[in-house]
Design a protein around this motif. Structure first.
Motif, PDB file in Angstrom:
ATOM      1  N   PRO A  39       0.442  -1.349   0.421  1.00  0.00           N
ATOM      2  CA  PRO A  39      -0.234  -0.323   0.017  1.00  0.00           C
ATOM      3  C   PRO A  39       0.730   1.025  -0.280  1.00  0.00           C
ATOM      4  O   PRO A  39       0.136   2.596  -0.213  1.00  0.00           O
ATOM      5  CB  PRO A  39      -1.087   0.103   1.208  1.00  0.00           C
ATOM      6  N   SER A  40       2.179   1.180  -0.479  1.00  0.00           N
ATOM      7  CA  SER A  40       2.841   2.221  -0.168  1.00  0.00           C
ATOM      8  C   SER A  40       3.498   2.935  -1.528  1.00  0.00           C
ATOM      9  O   SER A  40       4.595   3.439  -2.082  1.00  0.00           O
ATOM     10  CB  SER A  40       4.427   2.086   0.498  1.00  0.00           C
ATOM     11  N   ILE A  41       2.642   2.901  -2.250  1.00  0.00           N
ATOM     12  CA  ILE A  41       2.099   3.575  -3.961  1.00  0.00           C
ATOM     13  C   ILE A  41       1.027   4.528  -3.803  1.00  0.00           C
ATOM     14  O   ILE A  41      -0.367   3.874  -3.108  1.00  0.00           O
ATOM     15  CB  ILE A  41       2.168   2.414  -4.611  1.00  0.00           C
ATOM     16  N   VAL A  42       1.058   5.296  -4.499  1.00  0.00           N
ATOM     17  CA  VAL A  42      -0.119   6.660  -4.672  1.00  0.00           C
ATOM     18  C   VAL A  42      -0.716   7.208  -5.598  1.00  0.00           C
ATOM     19  O   VAL A  42       0.534   7.504  -6.428  1.00  0.00           O
ATOM     20  CB  VAL A  42      -0.519   7.614  -3.295  1.00  0.00           C
ATOM     21  N   SER A  66      -5.503   3.995  -3.365  1.00  0.00           N
ATOM     22  CA  SER A  66      -6.050   5.669  -3.309  1.00  0.00           C
ATOM     23  C   SER A  66      -5.272   6.685  -3.734  1.00  0.00           C
ATOM     24  O   SER A  66      -4.210   6.069  -5.008  1.00  0.00           O
ATOM     25  CB  SER A  66      -5.138   5.531  -2.146  1.00  0.00           C
ATOM     26  N   PHE A  67      -5.811   7.988  -3.807  1.00  0.00           N
ATOM     27  CA  PHE A  67      -5.432   9.076  -4.993  1.00  0.00           C
ATOM     28  C   PHE A  67      -5.124   9.612  -4.058  1.00  0.00           C
ATOM     29  O   PHE A  67      -5.501  10.064  -2.603  1.00  0.00           O
ATOM     30  CB  PHE A  67      -5.933   8.904  -5.984  1.00  0.00           C
ATOM     31  N   PHE A  68      -4.395  11.043  -4.464  1.00  0.00           N
ATOM     32  CA  PHE A  68      -4.702  12.535  -2.903  1.00  0.00           C
ATOM     33  C   PHE A  68      -4.200  13.795  -4.449  1.00  0.00           C
ATOM     34  O   PHE A  68      -4.660  13.510  -5.684  1.00  0.00           O
ATOM     35  CB  PHE A  68      -2.642  12.205  -2.537  1.00  0.00           C
ATOM     36  N   VAL A  97      -9.127   9.046  -0.588  1.00  0.00           N
ATOM     37  CA  VAL A  97      -9.021  10.120  -1.196  1.00  0.00           C
ATOM     38  C   VAL A  97      -8.840  11.213  -0.140  1.00  0.00           C
ATOM     39  O   VAL A  97      -9.355  12.071   0.337  1.00  0.00           O
ATOM     40  CB  VAL A  97     -10.733  10.207  -1.536  1.00  0.00           C
ATOM     41  N   ILE A  98      -7.408  11.031   0.026  1.00  0.00           N
ATOM     42  CA  ILE A  98      -7.298  11.992   0.326  1.00  0.00           C
ATOM     43  C   ILE A  98      -6.751  14.031  -0.266  1.00  0.00           C
ATOM     44  O   ILE A  98      -5.859  14.017  -1.849  1.00  0.00           O
ATOM     45  CB  ILE A  98      -4.687  11.855   0.124  1.00  0.00           C
ATOM     46  N   GLU A  99      -6.931  14.354   0.319  1.00  0.00           N
ATOM     47  CA  GLU A  99      -6.662  16.024   0.871  1.00  0.00           C
ATOM     48  C   GLU A  99      -5.793  16.573   0.990  1.00  0.00           C
ATOM     49  O   GLU A  99      -5.512  16.899   2.404  1.00  0.00           O
ATOM     50  CB  GLU A  99      -8.324  16.825   0.958  1.00  0.00           C
ATOM     51  N   MET A 100      -4.886  17.109   0.268  1.00  0.00           N
ATOM     52  CA  MET A 100      -3.653  17.860   0.740  1.00  0.00           C
ATOM     53  C   MET A 100      -3.817  19.664   0.194  1.00  0.00           C
ATOM     54  O   MET A 100      -4.294  19.923  -0.774  1.00  0.00           O
ATOM     55  CB  MET A 100      -2.421  17.839   0.433  1.00  0.00           C
ATOM     56  N   LYS A 101      -4.133  19.900   1.847  1.00  0.00           N
ATOM     57  CA  LYS A 101      -3.731  21.602   1.382  1.00  0.00           C
ATOM     58  C   LYS A 101      -2.648  22.476   2.017  1.00  0.00           C
ATOM     59  O   LYS A 101      -1.696  22.153   2.935  1.00  0.00           O
ATOM     60  CB  LYS A 101      -5.754  22.112   2.543  1.00  0.00           C
ATOM     61  N   SER A 142       6.487   5.162  -0.849  1.00  0.00           N
ATOM     62  CA  SER A 142       8.138   4.510  -1.603  1.00  0.00           C
ATOM     63  C   SER A 142       7.526   4.902  -3.006  1.00  0.00           C
ATOM     64  O   SER A 142       8.229   5.102  -4.263  1.00  0.00           O
ATOM     65  CB  SER A 142       7.525   3.198  -1.238  1.00  0.00           C
ATOM     66  N   ALA A 143       6.109   5.527  -3.026  1.00  0.00           N
ATOM     67  CA  ALA A 143       6.275   4.774  -5.060  1.00  0.00           C
ATOM     68  C   ALA A 143       5.243   6.152  -5.129  1.00  0.00           C
ATOM     69  O   ALA A 143       3.980   6.578  -4.437  1.00  0.00           O
ATOM     70  CB  ALA A 143       6.048   4.435  -5.915  1.00  0.00           C
ATOM     71  N   TRP A 144       4.915   6.911  -6.097  1.00  0.00           N
ATOM     72  CA  TRP A 144       3.858   7.294  -6.731  1.00  0.00           C
ATOM     73  C   TRP A 144       3.553   7.205  -8.286  1.00  0.00           C
ATOM     74  O   TRP A 144       4.366   6.471  -9.077  1.00  0.00           O
ATOM     75  CB  TRP A 144       3.633   8.435  -6.416  1.00  0.00           C
ATOM     76  N   VAL A 145       2.447   7.548  -8.595  1.00  0.00           N
ATOM     77  CA  VAL A 145       1.912   6.723  -9.690  1.00  0.00           C
ATOM     78  C   VAL A 145       0.933   9.241 -10.609  1.00  0.00           C
ATOM     79  O   VAL A 145       0.413   9.422 -10.244  1.00  0.00           O
ATOM     80  CB  VAL A 145       0.523   6.394 -10.426  1.00  0.00           C
TER      81      VAL A 145
END
Length: 238
Positions: A39-42, A66-68, A97-101, A142-145
Motif C-alpha cells: 500500500p505504499s503507492i499513491v 488510493s489517490f491524493f 481520497v486524500i486532500e492535501m492543502k 515509496s512510489a507514486w503514479v
C-alpha cells in the motif's frame, strides 16, 4: 508469487524494469507497480483526463488503491465535481481520497506575501500551494503514479514509464507516457469515466482558476496555463 524489488531499487533496476514495461499496456505497468509497492503507492490526481483514466485502471486492479489531490483553495467548482462523481462511482472510502492543502490560507498568503502572488511570483505561489503540500504527502510513500504523457510538452518528452524521482526521493510511475491524447479520451468514453466538464468548453489543461484559461482550436493544449507569464510547469514534475 512475484519477486519483490527493493523499496528503493537501484537506477539500473529501474532502467531494466522500464525496458520490460515499454510496449506493454498501462494496465501492465500499473499492475506491476501495485504488486510491488501497495500500500505504499499513491496516484497524484488533478482530476485531469489522464488522472481519471489511471484511477479507473488502478481501481479495477486493486479497489483498495488510493489517490491524493492538491486542493490549492483555487480549484474550479467543476474540478471538485469530478472528485465527488468519482467517490460516488467507485464507492470510495474517505481514506482512499486524500486532500492535501497548503499551510497558508489564501488570506494568510496575501498577508505574508502580498496580493496576487500568482501574477507577481507564480513560481512562489505554486511552491506554496502545490509543491510544498506534495512534498508532505509523498513522504508517506515509496512510489507514486502520475498522468504524464510524452507528447504533452517538450519538458515531458523524455518521461519514462518508471524512473527515480530525485526531487521527492521515491519511485515514479508514468504508465500513460507513451499514450496519445486520442487514446486517453477513447478510454474515457469507452469506460464512462467521470471527467471535468470544462474540457468540453475549450479547457484542455486545467489548474487553478487564476492561472487557467480556454484554448483556441489548434493552439498548444497547455497554452491556457499561466498565460500572463513564460511559466510552463508548476514544479511538480521538474
Amino acid at each position: 508469487m512475484s519477486q519483490m524489488i527493493p523499496t528503493q531499487p537501484s537506477r539500473e533496476e529501474l532502467r531494466e524494469i522500464g525496458q520490460r514495461l515499454e510496449g506493454q499496456t498501462p494496465q501492465d505497468a500499473l499492475a506491476f507497480a501495485l504488486d510491488q509497492f501497495f500500500p505504499s503507492i499513491v496516484l497524484a490526481c488533478s482530476f485531469g483526463p489522464e488522472d481519471v483514466v489511471l484511477w479507473d485502471m488502478m481501481y479495477r486492479i486493486n479497489p483498495k488503491a488510493s489517490f491524493f489531490y492538491l486542493n490549492t483553495d483555487f480549484l474550479f467548482k467543476e474540478t471538485l465535481d469530478v472528485r465527488d462523481r468519482m467517490v460516488a462511482k467507485y464507492h470510495l472510502a474517505p481514506e482512499q481520497v486524500i486532500e492535501m492543502k497548503p499551510d497558508l490560507t489564501p488570506e494568510q498568503q496575501a498577508e505574508k506575501f502580498g496580493d496576487l502572488l500568482w501574477i507577481r511570483q507564480p513560481d512562489q505561489c505554486c511552491q506554496l500551494r502545490k509543491v510544498d503540500p506534495l512534498t508532505r504527502v509523498l513522504k508517506n510513500y515509496s512510489a507514486w503514479v502520475t498522468g504524464i504523457r510524452r507528447d504533452q510538452a517538450p519538458t515531458r518528452a523524455n518521461a519514462k514509464l518508471v524512473e527515480w524521482d530525485a526531487k521527492f526521493d521515491l519511485v515514479k510511475f508514468n504508465p500513460l507516457a507513451a499514450w496519445t491524447h486520442h487514446e486517453v479520451w477513447a478510454y474515457i468514453r469507452a469506460n464512462e469515466v467521470p471527467y471535468n466538464t470544462l474540457h468540453d468548453q475549450q479547457y484542455p489543461s486545467i489548474g487553478c482558476t487564476h492561472c487557467t484559461g480556454p484554448v483556441k482550436p489548434g493552439e498548444d493544449p497547455r497554452s491556457g496555463r499561466w498565460q500572463s507569464s513564460e511559466k510552463t510547469e508548476c514544479g511538480l514534475h521538474k
